[in-house]
Design an enzyme around this catalytic site. Structure first.
Site, PDB file in Angstrom:
ATOM      1  N   GLU A  23       9.011   3.550   2.295  1.00 54.70           N
ATOM      2  CA  GLU A  23       9.483   2.770   1.155  1.00 54.70           C
ATOM      3  C   GLU A  23       8.525   1.596   1.074  1.00 54.70           C
ATOM      4  OE1 GLU A  23      11.832   3.325  -1.025  1.00 54.70           O
ATOM      5  OE2 GLU A  23      12.544   5.175  -0.103  1.00 54.70           O
ATOM      6  N   ASN A  49      -2.005 -14.294  -9.146  1.00 48.74           N
ATOM      7  CA  ASN A  49      -1.362 -13.329 -10.053  1.00 48.74           C
ATOM      8  C   ASN A  49      -1.726 -13.599 -11.510  1.00 48.74           C
ATOM      9  OD1 ASN A  49      -0.221 -12.093  -7.854  1.00 48.74           O
ATOM     10  ND2 ASN A  49       1.727 -13.194  -8.028  1.00 48.74           N
ATOM     11  N   HIS A  89       9.111 -15.331  -1.343  1.00 49.31           N
ATOM     12  CA  HIS A  89       7.832 -14.841  -1.873  1.00 49.31           C
ATOM     13  C   HIS A  89       6.636 -15.385  -1.077  1.00 49.31           C
ATOM     14  CE1 HIS A  89       5.494 -14.208  -5.928  1.00 49.31           C
ATOM     15  NE2 HIS A  89       4.996 -13.505  -4.927  1.00 49.31           N
ATOM     16  N   ASN A 142      -3.274  -2.592  -2.969  1.00 50.70           N
ATOM     17  CA  ASN A 142      -4.061  -1.558  -3.661  1.00 50.70           C
ATOM     18  C   ASN A 142      -3.716  -1.528  -5.140  1.00 50.70           C
ATOM     19  OD1 ASN A 142      -4.676   1.285  -1.512  1.00 50.70           O
ATOM     20  ND2 ASN A 142      -4.449  -0.832  -0.893  1.00 50.70           N
ATOM     21  N   LEU A 150       9.735  13.397  -1.715  1.00 51.70           N
ATOM     22  CA  LEU A 150       9.846  13.238  -3.177  1.00 51.70           C
ATOM     23  C   LEU A 150      10.998  12.303  -3.534  1.00 51.70           C
ATOM     24  CD1 LEU A 150       9.008  16.819  -4.522  1.00 51.70           C
ATOM     25  CD2 LEU A 150       7.466  14.884  -4.125  1.00 51.70           C
ATOM     26  N   PHE A 158       1.470   8.094   5.600  1.00 50.42           N
ATOM     27  CA  PHE A 158       1.672   7.164   4.483  1.00 50.42           C
ATOM     28  C   PHE A 158       3.152   6.970   4.152  1.00 50.42           C
ATOM     29  CE2 PHE A 158      -2.495   9.081   3.504  1.00 50.42           C
ATOM     30  CZ  PHE A 158      -3.253   7.986   3.109  1.00 50.42           C
ATOM     31  N   ASP A 175      -1.153  -5.554   5.087  1.00 50.34           N
ATOM     32  CA  ASP A 175      -1.453  -6.927   5.511  1.00 50.34           C
ATOM     33  C   ASP A 175      -0.196  -7.801   5.543  1.00 50.34           C
ATOM     34  OD1 ASP A 175      -1.036  -7.146   2.737  1.00 50.34           O
ATOM     35  OD2 ASP A 175      -2.907  -8.215   2.329  1.00 50.34           O
ATOM     36  N   GLU A 176       0.902  -7.316   4.910  1.00 40.83           N
ATOM     37  CA  GLU A 176       2.090  -8.168   4.779  1.00 40.83           C
ATOM     38  C   GLU A 176       2.766  -8.422   6.121  1.00 40.83           C
ATOM     39  OE1 GLU A 176       4.505  -7.444   1.356  1.00 40.83           O
ATOM     40  OE2 GLU A 176       2.880  -6.456   0.285  1.00 40.83           O
ATOM     41  N   TYR A 189      10.785  -5.353   3.693  1.00 45.00           N
ATOM     42  CA  TYR A 189       9.693  -4.370   3.675  1.00 45.00           C
ATOM     43  C   TYR A 189       8.699  -4.645   4.802  1.00 45.00           C
ATOM     44  CZ  TYR A 189       5.124  -2.437   2.430  1.00 45.00           C
ATOM     45  OH  TYR A 189       3.904  -1.817   2.491  1.00 45.00           O
ATOM     46  N   THR A 242      13.543   4.883   6.595  1.00 43.00           N
ATOM     47  CA  THR A 242      12.282   5.639   6.510  1.00 43.00           C
ATOM     48  C   THR A 242      11.177   4.979   7.326  1.00 43.00           C
ATOM     49  OG1 THR A 242      12.723   6.727   4.414  1.00 43.00           O
ATOM     50  CG2 THR A 242      10.419   6.274   4.906  1.00 43.00           C
ATOM     51  N   LYS A 256       7.737  -2.477   8.198  1.00 46.95           N
ATOM     52  CA  LYS A 256       6.379  -1.986   8.497  1.00 46.95           C
ATOM     53  C   LYS A 256       5.906  -2.544   9.839  1.00 46.95           C
ATOM     54  CE  LYS A 256       3.957   0.252   6.350  1.00 46.95           C
ATOM     55  NZ  LYS A 256       3.803   1.737   6.247  1.00 46.95           N
ATOM     56  N   ARG A 311      10.604 -14.515  -6.694  1.00 45.71           N
ATOM     57  CA  ARG A 311      11.106 -13.562  -5.702  1.00 45.71           C
ATOM     58  C   ARG A 311      11.583 -14.363  -4.486  1.00 45.71           C
ATOM     59  NH1 ARG A 311       6.452  -9.622  -3.620  1.00 45.71           N
ATOM     60  NH2 ARG A 311       7.147  -8.220  -5.267  1.00 45.71           N
TER      61      ARG A 311
HETATM   62  P1  NAD Z   1       4.562   4.907  -2.595  1.00 44.38           P
HETATM   63  O1  NAD Z   1       5.899   4.240  -2.616  1.00 44.38           O
HETATM   64  O2  NAD Z   1       3.807   5.086  -3.871  1.00 44.38           O
HETATM   65  O3  NAD Z   1       4.689   6.377  -1.938  1.00 44.38           O
HETATM   66  C1  NAD Z   1       5.469   6.626  -0.806  1.00 44.38           C
HETATM   67  C2  NAD Z   1       5.605   8.136  -0.655  1.00 44.38           C
HETATM   68  O4  NAD Z   1       6.377   8.400   0.532  1.00 44.38           O
HETATM   69  C3  NAD Z   1       6.332   8.808  -1.821  1.00 44.38           C
HETATM   70  O5  NAD Z   1       5.654   9.978  -2.212  1.00 44.38           O
HETATM   71  C4  NAD Z   1       7.692   9.140  -1.237  1.00 44.38           C
HETATM   72  O6  NAD Z   1       8.303  10.289  -1.839  1.00 44.38           O
HETATM   73  C5  NAD Z   1       7.369   9.377   0.224  1.00 44.38           C
HETATM   74  N1  NAD Z   1       8.525   9.154   1.115  1.00 44.38           N
HETATM   75  C6  NAD Z   1       9.365   8.085   1.107  1.00 44.38           C
HETATM   76  N2  NAD Z   1      10.317   8.253   2.042  1.00 44.38           N
HETATM   77  C7  NAD Z   1      10.044   9.425   2.668  1.00 44.38           C
HETATM   78  C8  NAD Z   1      10.665  10.116   3.742  1.00 44.38           C
HETATM   79  N3  NAD Z   1      11.765   9.648   4.353  1.00 44.38           N
HETATM   80  N4  NAD Z   1      10.136  11.294   4.157  1.00 44.38           N
HETATM   81  C9  NAD Z   1       9.027  11.796   3.532  1.00 44.38           C
HETATM   82  N5  NAD Z   1       8.406  11.180   2.503  1.00 44.38           N
HETATM   83  C10 NAD Z   1       8.915  10.003   2.087  1.00 44.38           C
HETATM   84  O7  NAD Z   1       3.721   4.092  -1.533  1.00 44.38           O
HETATM   85  P2  NAD Z   1       2.159   3.708  -1.524  1.00 44.38           P
HETATM   86  O8  NAD Z   1       1.971   2.470  -2.314  1.00 44.38           O
HETATM   87  O9  NAD Z   1       1.361   4.904  -1.814  1.00 44.38           O
HETATM   88  O10 NAD Z   1       1.984   3.312   0.006  1.00 44.38           O
HETATM   89  C11 NAD Z   1       1.681   4.310   0.988  1.00 44.38           C
HETATM   90  C12 NAD Z   1       1.599   3.651   2.348  1.00 44.38           C
HETATM   91  O11 NAD Z   1       0.595   2.644   2.325  1.00 44.38           O
HETATM   92  C13 NAD Z   1       2.892   2.953   2.781  1.00 44.38           C
HETATM   93  O12 NAD Z   1       3.074   3.183   4.150  1.00 44.38           O
HETATM   94  C14 NAD Z   1       2.630   1.482   2.501  1.00 44.38           C
HETATM   95  O13 NAD Z   1       3.358   0.665   3.382  1.00 44.38           O
HETATM   96  C15 NAD Z   1       1.134   1.399   2.758  1.00 44.38           C
HETATM   97  N6  NAD Z   1       0.409   0.347   2.016  1.00 44.38           N
HETATM   98  C16 NAD Z   1       0.564   0.235   0.662  1.00 44.38           C
HETATM   99  C17 NAD Z   1      -0.182  -0.749  -0.022  1.00 44.38           C
HETATM  100  C18 NAD Z   1      -0.069  -0.877  -1.522  1.00 44.38           C
HETATM  101  O14 NAD Z   1      -0.646  -1.825  -2.081  1.00 44.38           O
HETATM  102  N7  NAD Z   1       0.590   0.012  -2.229  1.00 44.38           N
HETATM  103  C19 NAD Z   1      -1.044  -1.594   0.672  1.00 44.38           C
HETATM  104  C20 NAD Z   1      -1.172  -1.441   2.056  1.00 44.38           C
HETATM  105  C21 NAD Z   1      -0.443  -0.456   2.720  1.00 44.38           C
HETATM  106  P1  TYD Z   2       3.618  -6.374  -5.925  1.00 47.69           P
HETATM  107  O1  TYD Z   2       2.766  -5.493  -6.795  1.00 47.69           O
HETATM  108  O2  TYD Z   2       5.097  -6.132  -5.885  1.00 47.69           O
HETATM  109  O3  TYD Z   2       2.977  -6.332  -4.472  1.00 47.69           O
HETATM  110  P2  TYD Z   2       3.340  -7.233  -3.142  1.00 47.69           P
HETATM  111  O4  TYD Z   2       4.546  -8.053  -3.387  1.00 47.69           O
HETATM  112  O5  TYD Z   2       3.564  -6.155  -2.130  1.00 47.69           O
HETATM  113  O6  TYD Z   2       2.113  -8.064  -2.883  1.00 47.69           O
HETATM  114  O7  TYD Z   2       3.384  -7.887  -6.387  1.00 47.69           O
HETATM  115  C1  TYD Z   2       2.095  -8.477  -6.371  1.00 47.69           C
HETATM  116  C2  TYD Z   2       2.269  -9.932  -6.720  1.00 47.69           C
HETATM  117  O8  TYD Z   2       2.745 -10.029  -8.084  1.00 47.69           O
HETATM  118  C3  TYD Z   2       3.328 -10.654  -5.881  1.00 47.69           C
HETATM  119  O9  TYD Z   2       2.895 -11.995  -5.660  1.00 47.69           O
HETATM  120  C4  TYD Z   2       4.568 -10.640  -6.755  1.00 47.69           C
HETATM  121  C5  TYD Z   2       3.987 -10.716  -8.156  1.00 47.69           C
HETATM  122  N1  TYD Z   2       4.782 -10.062  -9.232  1.00 47.69           N
HETATM  123  C6  TYD Z   2       5.102 -10.760 -10.393  1.00 47.69           C
HETATM  124  O10 TYD Z   2       4.737 -11.949 -10.566  1.00 47.69           O
HETATM  125  N2  TYD Z   2       5.806 -10.114 -11.368  1.00 47.69           N
HETATM  126  C7  TYD Z   2       6.237  -8.837 -11.232  1.00 47.69           C
HETATM  127  O11 TYD Z   2       6.913  -8.301 -12.151  1.00 47.69           O
HETATM  128  C8  TYD Z   2       5.903  -8.115 -10.031  1.00 47.69           C
HETATM  129  C9  TYD Z   2       6.338  -6.688  -9.833  1.00 47.69           C
HETATM  130  C10 TYD Z   2       5.161  -8.775  -9.061  1.00 47.69           C
END
Ligand code: NAD
Ligand code: TYD
Length: 357
Positions: free
Chosen positions: A85, A260, A296, A191, A36, A82, A136-137, A161, A101, A165, A293
């Site tokens: 950070e 974007n 980027h 996602n 949490l 999952f 994919d990053e 990040y 983490t 990963k 960023r």
């Molecule tokens: P999120 O940041 O929304 O959720 C992360 C969760 O992990 C949170 O509930 C947090 O409390 C928990 N957490 C963080 N540190 C922890 C620790 N030390 N111990 C236990 N719990 C901990 O992340 P998300 O977007 O749901 O992503 C989930 C996974 O999917 C991640 O591994 C991320 O790298 C991967 N992923 C995310 C995306 C995306 O677009 N969001 C795409 C591909 C892969």
């Molecule tokens: P993000 O949702 O942070 O995902 P990731 O960087 O992991 O792909 O960002 C998606 C794209 O949007 C990325 O190219 C950065 C851009 N972005 C903006 O242009 N403005 C914003 O305020 C944010 C958060 C992201």
């Protein structure tokens, strides 16, 4: 072994969607282990909090004593990992938590999973799975006409990040090759959908647009991401968990590459229809170009032929249907939004969107 899946990070965006979908679709019990952090939110799990097949345990994946005790007591047949950070911008401002983490936490989980798994009876050892959810990053950045990332694309992470990963993916791979731990790794594209914390592009744009606040576009807004609706990702993970081959990695994506500015344009168009009385209409007049960023990545794209061919998975949502559902979800969940956009969220917004990023 119990018919129990240990999910780490199940209170976050994707993890909570996974828990809800799993409880609704299969007989397994789910134990959600989550620290949490700011990104973990038990409101995401209201619909199942009293369900007889769901339980929550608050804990940190870095804490090996806690993990050892939990695994020994609960006897899961699988771990779906999952917890991480997950936000690139935060990793730029403060990489420490990402290494802690994503790298040390995954290492702790692997070590304790290996000890638990090694002591299982032979049949249980054969069926146990450790599924590692990645991104994919890790593959780096593509030029406009480069072929999409496949499972054999060399790793070239560019942000703290993605580097953290990538490190975790390498550890997972090594635990299979060295110790035989039956691991599966999924690498997924961006996602979007319900429960995404509004630091990420899509929910941030929806909420700022409704509030008449600037829509911050990094750089020229032409960076490309491949967008996948979160429920399609969760279905893919469940498919890999049931039918994937241990030791393999699977790329997951939406075959939906968008710049974007296209994403922001689509959201603004939907809001113009759904909220014609907002402070700023058309919502696109709020678009504001801000400093880019650092580092980027320009383009991500996923070659998903392996999971399509071997496991017969395909996304069910198009970008149009998924973004429509997502915008509506945020508009219909004002309480959820109010809850997550309180104190620490405001501090983050002030820090990340200060003129000097
Ligand atoms: P999120 O940041 O929304 O959720 C992360 C969760 O992990 C949170 O509930 C947090 O409390 C928990 N957490 C963080 N540190 C922890 C620790 N030390 N111990 C236990 N719990 C901990 O992340 P998300 O977007 O749901 O992503 C989930 C996974 O999917 C991640 O591994 C991320 O790298 C991967 N992923 C995310 C995306 C995306 O677009 N969001 C795409 C591909 C892969
Ligand atoms: P993000 O949702 O942070 O995902 P990731 O960087 O992991 O792909 O960002 C998606 C794209 O949007 C990325 O190219 C950065 C851009 N972005 C903006 O242009 N403005 C914003 O305020 C944010 C958060 C992201």
């Amino acid at each position: 072994m119990e018919d129990l899946i240990l999910v780490t990070g199940g209170a976050g965006f994707i993890g909570s969607n996974f828990v809800l979908q799993s409880i609704a679709s299969e007989p397994a019990r789910i134990l959600n282990l989550d620290k949490l952090t700011y990104a973990g939110n038990l409101n995401n799990l209201r619909a199942v909090e009293a369900h007889p097949r769901y339980r929550f345990a608050q804990g940190d994946i870095v804490d090996r004593d806690f993990l050892r005790d939990l695994l020994g007591r609960e006897q899961p047949r699988a771990i779906v990992h999952f917890a991480a950070e997950s936000h690139v911008d935060r990793s730029i401002h403060g990489p420490d938590d990402f290494v802690r983490t994503n790298v040390n936490g995954t290492f702790s989980l692997l070590e304790e999973a290996r000890a638990y798994w090694s002591a299982l009876p032979e049949l249980d050892r054969a069926s146990f799975r450790f599924l590692h959810v990645s991104t994919d990053e890790v593959y780096g950045s593509l030029g406009p006409s480069d072929p999409a990332f496949s499972e054999i694309t060399p790793y070239a992470p560019n942000s703290p990040y993605s580097a953290s990963k990538a490190a975790s993916d390498h550890l997972v791979r090594a635990y299979h090759h060295t110790y035989g731990l039956p691991v599966l790794t999924t690498n997924c594209s961006n996602n979007y959908g319900p429960h995404q914390f509004p630091e990420k592009l899509i929910p941030l744009i929806i909420l700022n647009a409704c509030a008449g606040k600037p829509l911050p576009v990094y750089g020229d807004g032409k960076n490309v991401r491949d967008w996948l609706y979160v429920e399609d990702h969760c279905r893919a993970i469940r498919t890999v968990l049931s039918n994937g081959r241990a030791g393999e990695t699977y790329n997951i994506g939406g075959r939906s590459e968008k710049k974007n500015l296209e994403i922001i344009g689509a959201i603004c168009g939907l809001l113009d229809e759904l909220r014609p009385n907002d402070p700023a209409v058309p919502h696109s007049k709020l678009i504001t170009f801000v400093k880019d960023r650092p580092g980027h990545d320009r383009r991500y794209a996923m070659d998903t032929r392996k999971i399509e061919r071997e496991l017969n998975w395909r996304p069910l949502e198009t970008f149009e249907s998924g973004i429509h559902k997502t915008v509506r979800w945020y508009l219909e969940h004002e309480d959820w939004v109010r809850d997550v956009t309180s104190g620490s969220y405001r501090q983050w917004m002030a820090k990340n969107y200060a003129t000097e990023r």
